[in-house]
Write an enzyme that holds these catalytic residues in place. Structure first.
Site, PDB file in Angstrom:
ATOM      1  N   HIS A 119     -85.182  59.803  42.434  1.00 30.82           N
ATOM      2  CA  HIS A 119     -86.459  59.140  42.723  1.00 30.82           C
ATOM      3  C   HIS A 119     -86.305  57.987  43.707  1.00 30.82           C
ATOM      4  CE1 HIS A 119     -90.696  59.012  41.374  1.00 30.82           C
ATOM      5  NE2 HIS A 119     -90.623  57.713  41.579  1.00 30.82           N
ATOM      6  N   TYR A 122     -85.134  56.714  39.037  1.00 28.54           N
ATOM      7  CA  TYR A 122     -85.181  55.826  40.201  1.00 28.54           C
ATOM      8  C   TYR A 122     -83.751  55.585  40.685  1.00 28.54           C
ATOM      9  CZ  TYR A 122     -90.132  54.470  39.750  1.00 28.54           C
ATOM     10  OH  TYR A 122     -91.510  54.466  39.713  1.00 28.54           O
ATOM     11  N   TRP A 142     -86.694  53.302  32.634  1.00 31.31           N
ATOM     12  CA  TRP A 142     -87.675  52.346  32.159  1.00 31.31           C
ATOM     13  C   TRP A 142     -88.305  52.789  30.830  1.00 31.31           C
ATOM     14  CZ3 TRP A 142     -91.916  50.139  35.957  1.00 31.31           C
ATOM     15  CH2 TRP A 142     -92.540  49.048  35.331  1.00 31.31           C
ATOM     16  N   GLU A 170    -101.358  51.036  32.910  1.00 33.83           N
ATOM     17  CA  GLU A 170    -101.816  51.399  34.262  1.00 33.83           C
ATOM     18  C   GLU A 170    -102.503  52.761  34.155  1.00 33.83           C
ATOM     19  OE1 GLU A 170     -98.363  51.616  36.856  1.00 33.83           O
ATOM     20  OE2 GLU A 170     -97.581  53.384  35.857  1.00 33.83           O
ATOM     21  N   LYS A 212     -97.420  52.638  29.834  1.00 32.80           N
ATOM     22  CA  LYS A 212     -97.577  51.403  30.603  1.00 32.80           C
ATOM     23  C   LYS A 212     -99.082  51.144  30.789  1.00 32.80           C
ATOM     24  CE  LYS A 212     -96.191  49.104  34.837  1.00 32.80           C
ATOM     25  NZ  LYS A 212     -95.562  49.178  36.154  1.00 32.80           N
ATOM     26  N   GLU A 266     -89.703  60.419  47.492  1.00 38.82           N
ATOM     27  CA  GLU A 266     -90.691  60.054  48.517  1.00 38.82           C
ATOM     28  C   GLU A 266     -90.061  59.253  49.644  1.00 38.82           C
ATOM     29  OE1 GLU A 266     -94.074  58.045  46.828  1.00 38.82           O
ATOM     30  OE2 GLU A 266     -94.825  59.871  45.891  1.00 38.82           O
ATOM     31  N   GLU A 322     -95.426  65.692  42.294  1.00 37.41           N
ATOM     32  CA  GLU A 322     -95.977  64.485  41.673  1.00 37.41           C
ATOM     33  C   GLU A 322     -97.422  64.297  42.121  1.00 37.41           C
ATOM     34  OE1 GLU A 322     -93.536  60.715  41.777  1.00 37.41           O
ATOM     35  OE2 GLU A 322     -95.478  59.869  42.354  1.00 37.41           O
ATOM     36  N   TYR A 361    -102.469  61.159  45.171  1.00 40.24           N
ATOM     37  CA  TYR A 361    -103.118  60.353  44.132  1.00 40.24           C
ATOM     38  C   TYR A 361    -104.609  60.387  44.453  1.00 40.24           C
ATOM     39  CZ  TYR A 361     -98.813  59.215  41.886  1.00 40.24           C
ATOM     40  OH  TYR A 361     -97.652  59.341  41.172  1.00 40.24           O
ATOM     41  N   HIS A 366     -92.123  58.722  33.521  1.00 40.71           N
ATOM     42  CA  HIS A 366     -92.022  57.545  34.396  1.00 40.71           C
ATOM     43  C   HIS A 366     -90.520  57.416  34.642  1.00 40.71           C
ATOM     44  CE1 HIS A 366     -92.460  53.421  35.818  1.00 40.71           C
ATOM     45  NE2 HIS A 366     -93.788  53.509  35.725  1.00 40.71           N
ATOM     46  N   TRP A 421     -97.970  62.570  37.075  1.00 42.11           N
ATOM     47  CA  TRP A 421     -97.350  61.266  36.837  1.00 42.11           C
ATOM     48  C   TRP A 421     -98.251  60.451  35.930  1.00 42.11           C
ATOM     49  CZ3 TRP A 421     -92.740  59.162  38.215  1.00 42.11           C
ATOM     50  CH2 TRP A 421     -92.617  57.756  38.156  1.00 42.11           C
TER      51      TRP A 421
HETATM   52  C1  IDC Z   1     -95.203  53.659  40.182  1.00 42.11           C
HETATM   53  C2  IDC Z   1     -95.334  53.364  38.700  1.00 42.11           C
HETATM   54  C3  IDC Z   1     -95.420  51.875  38.487  1.00 42.11           C
HETATM   55  C4  IDC Z   1     -94.253  51.200  39.171  1.00 42.11           C
HETATM   56  C5  IDC Z   1     -94.247  51.571  40.670  1.00 42.11           C
HETATM   57  C6  IDC Z   1     -93.135  50.970  41.473  1.00 42.11           C
HETATM   58  O1  IDC Z   1     -96.454  54.036  38.201  1.00 42.11           O
HETATM   59  O2  IDC Z   1     -95.426  51.590  37.104  1.00 42.11           O
HETATM   60  O3  IDC Z   1     -94.366  49.796  39.057  1.00 42.11           O
HETATM   61  O4  IDC Z   1     -94.117  52.998  40.733  1.00 42.11           O
HETATM   62  O5  IDC Z   1     -91.918  51.456  41.118  1.00 42.11           O
HETATM   63  C7  IDC Z   1     -95.460  57.216  43.752  1.00 42.11           C
HETATM   64  C8  IDC Z   1     -94.073  57.113  43.248  1.00 42.11           C
HETATM   65  C9  IDC Z   1     -94.030  56.595  41.839  1.00 42.11           C
HETATM   66  C10 IDC Z   1     -95.100  55.545  41.630  1.00 42.11           C
HETATM   67  C11 IDC Z   1     -96.458  56.232  41.784  1.00 42.11           C
HETATM   68  C12 IDC Z   1     -97.642  55.295  41.532  1.00 42.11           C
HETATM   69  O6  IDC Z   1     -93.340  58.311  43.361  1.00 42.11           O
HETATM   70  O7  IDC Z   1     -92.754  56.044  41.608  1.00 42.11           O
HETATM   71  O8  IDC Z   1     -94.967  55.035  40.321  1.00 42.11           O
HETATM   72  N1  IDC Z   1     -96.538  56.763  43.124  1.00 42.11           N
HETATM   73  O9  IDC Z   1     -97.613  54.232  42.421  1.00 42.11           O
HETATM   74  N2  IDC Z   1     -95.842  57.721  44.904  1.00 42.11           N
HETATM   75  C13 IDC Z   1     -97.170  57.570  45.036  1.00 42.11           C
HETATM   76  C14 IDC Z   1     -97.638  56.950  43.909  1.00 42.11           C
END
Ligand code: IDC
Length: 334
Positions: free
Chosen positions: A134, A93, A66, A301, A299, A172, A260, A234, A62, A294
């Protein structure tokens, strides 16, 4: 009989002497890097130093801003030895959560220290490591181009002799300003910076719409060698139409790596879909496309790989893993 015994004794002595002389490293376990050396981009594929396709099987942290506690050598060793992982992605980040570009100068130092530790642990274990710039809420990579140039100049110089270090220059891009024209502008400039000191390391370039629009890069590539493009999915949100998009780009010869992915929804949470996840893996396997999951954290989630009730930072057993975690280990070790 006496002669035989004498000969045996002699043979034993010779063996003992050899065992003592040969350094322990010769007996060390073969690692992903010792077997494959420096990775390269060849056509649409990532290949090892012998020119054979190499499939990146990775886990992403992550944000290291964090969850820094998971950047430790025992954790990476568990991933390598028990999960079948050959690559670690260190996600830093740039804007959120004490991001590199929004925090203090001490914060910058702390983040670079975590990266340095992460690279050292991965190197000790013979694993590949991706340094990920990031960007997310800062959708246009040009927003922090100046900071990115200084950062990558430093990283590319520091790790120029390391075969296992790869660079991901914009996680991204998104929003109307995160378009291909701005990404290309940014990428051309960062690639130039990296190449001025580091000729060979693979560079991953993110694509528009949260690294989904790989089609945009097909006829408009960033110039240079050893450049590949990022594609993210995702599985609970992104399905067949996005698989079609990826497949079309790869068929047209674009080198793509899934730097990712998750099997949760696009927000990193909600229900997971193993079924869609399996369909994605089938496609990635067909074209030997690399993938990085990822994320390594606890966390609460569904995209987290470790249960929120587990505070272990290495040596996890099945009981410590979330549903996605269990699914991933099964996929990577089969
Ligand atoms: C998500 C984390 C979450 C955080 C959020 C915002 O899982 O805990 O609160 O970011 O910062 C991405 C991103 C990746 C995201 C992930 C899921 O690269 O940073 O992490 N995601 O949302 N792109 C698509 C999905």
């Amino acid at each position: 009989m006496k002669k035989v015994v004498q000969k045996l004794k002699m043979a034993c002595t010779i063996c003992l002497v050899i065992a003592l002389l040969v350094p322990a490293t010769v007996f060390a376990k073969a690692t992903p890097v010792s077997k494959n050396g420096r990775l390269q981009v060849k056509g649409s594929k990532i290949v090892n130093e012998h020119g054979k396709p190499f499939v990146i099987k990775g886990v992403s942290t992550h944000g290291i801003n964090w969850f820094p506690q998971y950047v430790n050598q025992k954790a990476f060793q568990t991933l390598r030895d028990k999960w079948g992982v050959n690559t670690i992605r260190l996600s830093m980040y740039t804007a959120e959560y004490n991001g590199y570009c929004t925090g203090s100068s001490q914060n910058k130092k702390d983040l670079k220290k975590i990266i340095d530790n992460g690279v050292r642990y991965a190197s000790n274990l013979g694993m590949y490591v991706i340094i990920d710039w990031h960007i997310l809420s800062d959708g246009n990579p040009l927003t922090y181009q100046k900071e990115a140039k200084a950062f990558f100049k430093e990283m590319a110089t520091k790790y120029k002799n390391k075969k296992n270090v790869l660079f991901e220059i914009c996680n991204e891009p998104n929003g109307s300003e995160g378009n291909w024209s701005n990404i290309k502008k940014y990428a051309n400039s960062i690639v130039k910076t990296i190449r001025s000191v580091n000729k060979k390391a693979i560079i991953f370039v993110g694509t528009p719409t949260w690294s989904q629009d790989v089609n945009e890069a097909v006829n408009s590539k960033v110039s240079g060698t050893n450049i590949a493009y990022s594609f993210h999915f995702y599985a609970s949100t992104h399905k067949q139409d996005l698989r079609n998009k990826l497949e079309a780009a790869v068929k047209q010869g674009l080198p793509v790596v899934v730097t990712e992915f998750g099997i949760s929804d696009a927000a990193g949470n909600g229900v997971i879909s193993k079924q869609e996840g399996n369909a994605w893996m089938k496609l990635l396997d067909k074209y030997k496309i690399g993938r990085v999951c990822w994320s390594l954290c606890n966390k609460n989630e569904s995209s987290a790989l470790i249960k929120s009730t587990s505070s272990k930072t290495s040596g996890w057993t099945r009981a410590d893993l979330t549903e996605q975690g269990k699914w991933l280990v099964k996929i990577y070790t089969k």
